[in-house]
Design a protein around this motif. Structure first.
Motif, PDB file in Angstrom:
ATOM      1  N   THR A 160     -21.786 -16.007  11.202  1.00 34.98           N
ATOM      2  CA  THR A 160     -20.993 -17.162  10.771  1.00 34.98           C
ATOM      3  C   THR A 160     -21.726 -18.465  11.100  1.00 34.98           C
ATOM      4  N   LEU A 161     -22.227 -18.536  12.314  1.00 31.19           N
ATOM      5  CA  LEU A 161     -22.936 -19.749  12.719  1.00 31.19           C
ATOM      6  C   LEU A 161     -24.224 -19.938  11.927  1.00 31.19           C
ATOM      7  N   LEU A 162     -24.914 -18.834  11.713  1.00 34.79           N
ATOM      8  CA  LEU A 162     -26.178 -18.911  10.973  1.00 34.79           C
ATOM      9  C   LEU A 162     -25.926 -19.428   9.557  1.00 34.79           C
ATOM     10  N   LEU A 163     -24.907 -18.920   8.920  1.00 32.63           N
ATOM     11  CA  LEU A 163     -24.614 -19.340   7.538  1.00 32.63           C
ATOM     12  C   LEU A 163     -24.033 -20.754   7.500  1.00 32.63           C
ATOM     13  N   LEU A 164     -23.312 -21.108   8.550  1.00 38.89           N
ATOM     14  CA  LEU A 164     -22.760 -22.464   8.611  1.00 38.89           C
ATOM     15  C   LEU A 164     -23.884 -23.495   8.710  1.00 38.89           C
ATOM     16  N   GLY A 165     -24.917 -23.140   9.432  1.00 37.27           N
ATOM     17  CA  GLY A 165     -26.005 -24.102   9.669  1.00 37.27           C
ATOM     18  C   GLY A 165     -27.159 -24.002   8.687  1.00 37.27           C
ATOM     19  N   HIS A 166     -27.157 -23.000   7.812  1.00 37.89           N
ATOM     20  CA  HIS A 166     -28.313 -22.798   6.929  1.00 37.89           C
ATOM     21  C   HIS A 166     -27.880 -22.473   5.509  1.00 37.89           C
ATOM     22  N   GLU A 167     -28.242 -23.352   4.610  1.00 40.51           N
ATOM     23  CA  GLU A 167     -27.946 -23.147   3.186  1.00 40.51           C
ATOM     24  C   GLU A 167     -28.886 -22.084   2.638  1.00 40.51           C
ATOM     25  N   PRO A 168     -28.393 -21.084   1.911  1.00 38.44           N
ATOM     26  CA  PRO A 168     -29.306 -20.139   1.261  1.00 38.44           C
ATOM     27  C   PRO A 168     -29.999 -20.805   0.083  1.00 38.44           C
ATOM     28  N   GLY A 169     -31.258 -20.542  -0.095  1.00 41.75           N
ATOM     29  CA  GLY A 169     -32.016 -21.158  -1.198  1.00 41.75           C
ATOM     30  C   GLY A 169     -33.465 -20.791  -1.104  1.00 41.75           C
ATOM     31  N   GLU A 170     -34.321 -21.719  -1.540  1.00 35.44           N
ATOM     32  CA  GLU A 170     -35.756 -21.484  -1.457  1.00 35.44           C
ATOM     33  C   GLU A 170     -36.174 -21.535   0.011  1.00 35.44           C
ATOM     34  N   GLU A 171     -37.126 -20.714   0.389  1.00 35.00           N
ATOM     35  CA  GLU A 171     -37.489 -20.658   1.814  1.00 35.00           C
ATOM     36  C   GLU A 171     -38.168 -21.949   2.267  1.00 35.00           C
ATOM     37  N   GLN A 172     -37.535 -22.632   3.187  1.00 33.68           N
ATOM     38  CA  GLN A 172     -38.092 -23.825   3.827  1.00 33.68           C
ATOM     39  C   GLN A 172     -37.326 -24.025   5.129  1.00 33.68           C
ATOM     40  N   PRO A 173     -37.868 -24.832   6.047  1.00 38.23           N
ATOM     41  CA  PRO A 173     -37.182 -24.994   7.339  1.00 38.23           C
ATOM     42  C   PRO A 173     -35.711 -25.371   7.158  1.00 38.23           C
ATOM     43  N   GLY A 208     -10.367 -14.929   9.449  1.00 38.56           N
ATOM     44  CA  GLY A 208      -9.511 -14.814  10.628  1.00 38.56           C
ATOM     45  C   GLY A 208      -9.896 -15.742  11.771  1.00 38.56           C
ATOM     46  N   TYR A 209     -10.953 -16.534  11.607  1.00 37.38           N
ATOM     47  CA  TYR A 209     -11.393 -17.438  12.699  1.00 37.38           C
ATOM     48  C   TYR A 209     -10.563 -18.721  12.669  1.00 37.38           C
ATOM     49  N   SER A 210      -9.504 -18.755  13.462  1.00 37.61           N
ATOM     50  CA  SER A 210      -8.659 -19.960  13.455  1.00 37.61           C
ATOM     51  C   SER A 210      -9.377 -21.149  14.090  1.00 37.61           C
ATOM     52  N   ALA A 211     -10.369 -20.852  14.962  1.00 37.67           N
ATOM     53  CA  ALA A 211     -11.077 -21.950  15.629  1.00 37.67           C
ATOM     54  C   ALA A 211     -12.085 -22.634  14.694  1.00 37.67           C
ATOM     55  N   LEU A 212     -12.305 -22.020  13.543  1.00 39.75           N
ATOM     56  CA  LEU A 212     -13.305 -22.567  12.619  1.00 39.75           C
ATOM     57  C   LEU A 212     -12.605 -23.572  11.687  1.00 39.75           C
ATOM     58  N   PRO A 213     -13.088 -24.825  11.636  1.00 42.64           N
ATOM     59  CA  PRO A 213     -12.448 -25.805  10.737  1.00 42.64           C
ATOM     60  C   PRO A 213     -12.464 -25.309   9.291  1.00 42.64           C
ATOM     61  N   GLY A 214     -11.466 -25.710   8.519  1.00 43.47           N
ATOM     62  CA  GLY A 214     -11.325 -25.224   7.144  1.00 43.47           C
ATOM     63  C   GLY A 214     -12.554 -25.481   6.298  1.00 43.47           C
ATOM     64  N   ALA A 215     -13.144 -26.660   6.429  1.00 44.22           N
ATOM     65  CA  ALA A 215     -14.312 -26.991   5.603  1.00 44.22           C
ATOM     66  C   ALA A 215     -15.482 -26.071   5.951  1.00 44.22           C
ATOM     67  N   ALA A 216     -15.628 -25.789   7.250  1.00 40.87           N
ATOM     68  CA  ALA A 216     -16.718 -24.901   7.697  1.00 40.87           C
ATOM     69  C   ALA A 216     -16.500 -23.494   7.159  1.00 40.87           C
ATOM     70  N   ARG A 217     -15.234 -23.070   7.204  1.00 39.93           N
ATOM     71  CA  ARG A 217     -14.913 -21.734   6.720  1.00 39.93           C
ATOM     72  C   ARG A 217     -15.247 -21.617   5.222  1.00 39.93           C
ATOM     73  N   ASP A 218     -14.858 -22.640   4.465  1.00 39.01           N
ATOM     74  CA  ASP A 218     -15.137 -22.634   3.021  1.00 39.01           C
ATOM     75  C   ASP A 218     -16.641 -22.587   2.758  1.00 39.01           C
ATOM     76  N   SER A 219     -17.360 -23.353   3.569  1.00 36.50           N
ATOM     77  CA  SER A 219     -18.818 -23.408   3.395  1.00 36.50           C
ATOM     78  C   SER A 219     -19.444 -22.030   3.637  1.00 36.50           C
ATOM     79  N   VAL A 220     -18.985 -21.380   4.700  1.00 36.09           N
ATOM     80  CA  VAL A 220     -19.538 -20.045   5.028  1.00 36.09           C
ATOM     81  C   VAL A 220     -19.200 -19.060   3.918  1.00 36.09           C
ATOM     82  N   VAL A 221     -17.959 -19.102   3.450  1.00 37.68           N
ATOM     83  CA  VAL A 221     -17.538 -18.158   2.398  1.00 37.68           C
ATOM     84  C   VAL A 221     -18.347 -18.400   1.122  1.00 37.68           C
ATOM     85  N   ARG A 222     -18.581 -19.679   0.799  1.00 37.76           N
ATOM     86  CA  ARG A 222     -19.358 -20.019  -0.404  1.00 37.76           C
ATOM     87  C   ARG A 222     -20.788 -19.469  -0.266  1.00 37.76           C
ATOM     88  N   ARG A 223     -21.337 -19.576   0.918  1.00 40.76           N
ATOM     89  CA  ARG A 223     -22.719 -19.111   1.136  1.00 40.76           C
ATOM     90  C   ARG A 223     -22.798 -17.571   1.100  1.00 40.76           C
TER      91      ARG A 223
END
Lengths: 259, 536
Positions: A160-173, A208-223
């Protein structure tokens, strides 16, 4: 429940991992942090979420390295005060490229995987150590979590944290290289099946992560969705298609025993 | 790392939630590797002299003998596999016996076993020459009329020919093991694939010969001279050899010791018990699959040999004096298979399984030997240099050298003297097998807590399953041991074999006593050491 000593060790682990990776780099030994510690190092801005989501403290540090540097790695860790586990030396006789160390004072345990990660599924990485530093590339970190057959709640939190902090796409830092993920999974049906099952389960866990803000949750699900689509779209190898015919009627993962 | 007690705590889990204490490890030795190792230890190529020994048991059914040996082998394998689940360590049988029976019993029985395993590591290389290369070259020479090939075949049965096979096997596999057991298992895997392919071709060849598509009698007459097949039968009849006997179960039972000598040794995969992937199942499956598949092939081949060549012809030819046999080659079934095929390519293909299996059987003994030596050394009952490993490869060094030297001495003795007999070592190896059966019987009572917390705590009524299986297996092994003592045909009860069997045990007992006293003088508690399973 953890003891104060274990808590202290857990807090020291990310800094120690980074220090070891940098010291090794100074000696021209590519040693890249992987596992949960790499998630922490790569996702520091969201590190407060770890405790909120209930992640357990770290016990050990995992590194990826090259087998050709094996002797120098043993010398390096000895110089850093770590003792090598004699049983891990014995593993080499059986073709297992792995070293295990432990610091006698801090009790920090270090696992060094060389050339490939052989767990429930195998990830070859000998040509991936120069892509990023001090951690392995986010794409490989994602794969290393998705290959787990008996996935844990801690792994879901890490993903969850990895996807929250990293957009999937072309490989770059800072991004998860979609091509790397898709190409590895297109070669091995068992790994593909495991990864897609784990991604589906992750989506449920994130909800099910209630501690995760809604926007973060949406971002992870989208990724997760972007990842799944890309994995699905990748043309599969002949070996993948052949194995897909048998499906889950045959075991598709390796048993992982206690190290 | 510290020693682990036998009962290892489980990581607590909740349904549906997995937990993991560390990164874990995927072992490299698979079920199929355990089975292939069993194949190599079984060495189906032994069927050549097993069939040759049929003549000593008038009325015996070879197939019934193989069935009995296979059934007993499965029971023995269950004892070994169950104990290997509880003690998954290098030198498996030594570890169980020293922990369950007594440290002295463990070392004495294990050292006896290794003494004889090294004996066979040496002479099995010679068998490669005698039962593999010699018949193949002889058949090729006979089929092509090339006397040089026949001469090569004869050379492989000469003392230097036999020793060359021994030296080749010992030399090659000492190097392979030094390079890594991982490499050994890869080579073993490929040899097994070759063996199974070749075996299937042999089965097809024999089916064709049994059903009249290929005519063994015609082909034999072509290479040995007109009427040679009937000539063998007449010569045997003239010499008073009877080839017709009614079925005898007791003779079949006595004959069973011959296939047992081959099939039972699949259990030695416990020597690398700590390295097996999914150890709880792999040892059990691998050992039993090895015994069942090779027992099945042995039975099928014996049946097809009789159908293809004729039971009377096999019995007659194996009892004729050498000068009465019309070919310049030993009357072995693989020679006959080559002749039945009537084709040089088929002869080579049909020989490959014999060569592949006999090439590796000595090597599999080396693997078992070095693993046991490692376990003795880790327990402090052998010098530290027994567990010395190469700094670069972490493979055994001095123990491998020692094994190679001892095996070479045996190869020399077998090749250049008449003192060493084929089954001479079975007597000495029956006792350690019996020791493991006894360990299986008493394990639930002597190590109650370990048994109750183990995954093998099955019961039949109130009696532990391992005890029941152990009792039946011990009766089978005990009977075989008795037959080896009273039946001179095995060659295991000659004075030299008995002296060597007793001598090896006495040497091992003295060895243990010396180490016990030495450890005591150093203040080391050897008894405490044996309460735990060894680290590696």
């Amino acid at each position: 429940m953890t003891t104060p000593t274990a808590d202290l060790r857990s807090q020291r682990i990310p800094a120690e991992a980074t220090r070891l990776a940098e010291q090794a780099e100074a000696r021209s030994i590519p040693l890249r942090i992987t596992g949960s510690v790499a998630v922490f190092v790569l996702c520091r801005e969201n590190a407060d979420l770890l405790a909120k989501l209930g992640r357990r403290p770290y016990h050990d540090i995992d590194f990826w390295a090259l087998d050709r540097d094996r002797k120098r790695i043993v010398e390096f860790f000895a110089a850093e005060g770590y003792s090598v586990d004699p049983e891990s030396l014995h593993l080499r006789e059986w073709g297992i490229k792995r070293l295990i160390f432990e610091h006698p004072e801090t009790s920090i345990k270090v696992d060094v995987f060389m050339d490939e990660l052989v767990m429930a599924h195998t990830i070859p990485f000998a040509d991936r150590l120069r892509v990023d530093s001090p951690c392995i590339p986010p794409a490989d970190l994602l794969l290393s979590k998705l290959q787990i057959h008996e996935i844990t709640s801690n792994d879901f939190i890490d993903l969850t944290l990895l996807l929250l902090g990293h957009e999937p796409g072309e490989e770059q830092p800072g991004r998860i290289g979609l091509d790397r993920v898709a190409s590895i999974l297109a070669e091995d049906w068992g790994f593909w099946y495991e990864a897609t099952q784990n991604l589906a389960a992750l989506e449920g866990a994130v909800a099910g992560y209630s501690a995760l803000p809604g926007a973060a949750r949406d971002s992870v699900v989208r990724r997760i969705s972007a990842l799944s689509q890309r994995i699905e779209a990748e043309p599969k190898s002949r070996r993948w298609r052949w194995r897909a015919r048998t499906g889950t009627r045959r075991r598709w993962y390796e048993h992982v025993s206690e190290a | 790392m510290t020693s682990r007690s036998v009962s290892q705590p489980q990581i607590p889990t909740q349904p549906g939630v997995f937990t993991r204490a560390s990164s874990g490890l995927v072992r490299q030795v698979r079920t199929q590797d355990v089975m292939f190792y069993g194949w190599q230890q079984i060495a189906l190529g032994y069927i050549i002299f097993i069939v040759a020994a049929w003549q000593f048991y008038p009325g015996a059914s070879m197939e019934v003998g193989v069935l009995l040996a296979t059934a007993a082998g499965i029971l023995i394998a269950i004892c070994y596999a169950f104990l290997s689940v509880v003690y998954p360590r290098s030198g498996g049988d030594y570890v169980f016996m020293s922990r369950i029976l007594h440290p002295a019993a463990g070392l004495v029985l294990s050292m006896s076993l290794i003494f004889w395993q090294l004996f066979y590591a040496g002479i099995n290389g010679a068998f490669l020459s005698k039962f593999g290369l010699a018949p193949m070259f002889s058949t090729l020479g006979i089929q092509t009329g090339n006397h040089s090939l026949t001469a090569i075949g004869s050379w492989f049965t000469s003392p230097w020919g036999l020793f060359s096979g021994g030296a080749l096997v010992i030399g090659v596999f000492s190097i392979v093991q030094y390079l890594g057991v991982g490499l050994y298992f890869k080579a073993q895997r490929w040899a097994s694939y070759v063996a199974i392919g070749s075996l299937l071709v042999t089965v097809v060849t024999l089916i064709l010969a049994s059903t009249g598509v290929l005519s063994f009698q015609h082909n034999f007459d072509v290479v040995a001279g007109h009427g040679a097949y009937q000539g063998v039968l007449h010569a045997a009849a003239s010499a008073g050899v009877s080839t017709h006997h009614s079925f005898s179960f007791s003779q079949s039972l006595y004959f069973a010791a011959w296939p047992a000598f081959s099939l039972w040794f699949a259990v030695l995969s416990v020597s690398f018990g700590g390295e097996v992937k999914d150890g709880q199942r792999s040892q059990f499956r691998g050992m039993n699959l090895a015994i069942i598949t090779m027992g099945g092939f042995m039975l099928l081949l014996m049946f097809l040999y009789r159908m293809a060549f004729g039971s009377g012809f096999i019995l007659a030819s194996s009892q004729l004096p050498t000068n009465k046999f019309p070919l310049n080659a030993a009357p072995y079934v693989n020679l006959y298979t080559g002749i039945a095929g009537g084709n040089v390519v088929l002869t080579v293909v049909n020989s490959l399984w014999v060569l592949a299996l006999l090439f590796f059987v000595g090597a599999s003994s080396l693997v078992a030997s070095t693993r046991n030596m490692l376990a003795w050394s880790l327990d402090g009952v052998a010098p530290k240099w027994f567990s010395a490993v190469s700094a670069r490869r972490h493979t055994p060094t001095w123990s491998l050298v020692l094994c190679a030297v001892i095996a070479t001495i045996w190869a020399l003795l077998y090749s250049f003297t008449d003192t060493v007999l084929v089954l001479g070592g079975f007597l000495g190896q029956c006792v350690p097998i019996l020791g493991v059966c006894v360990a299986a019987i008493v394990f639930p009572f002597r190590r109650r807590e370990d048994f109750e917390s183990s995954p093998i705590a099955y019961r039949i009524g109130r009696v532990p399953l391992i005890t029941v299986v152990g009792v039946v297996a011990a009766i089978c092994v005990g009977f075989c041991f008795y037959r080896l003592l009273v039946d001179t045909n095995y060659g295991a009860n000659n004075t030299l074999s008995v002296v060597m069997t007793l001598g090896a045990a006495a040497f091992a007992a003295l060895w243990f006593l010396v180490y016990r006293l030495w450890n005591k003088a150093r203040g080391t508690d050897l008894n405490a050491q044996f309460k735990e399973i060894p680290i590696e």
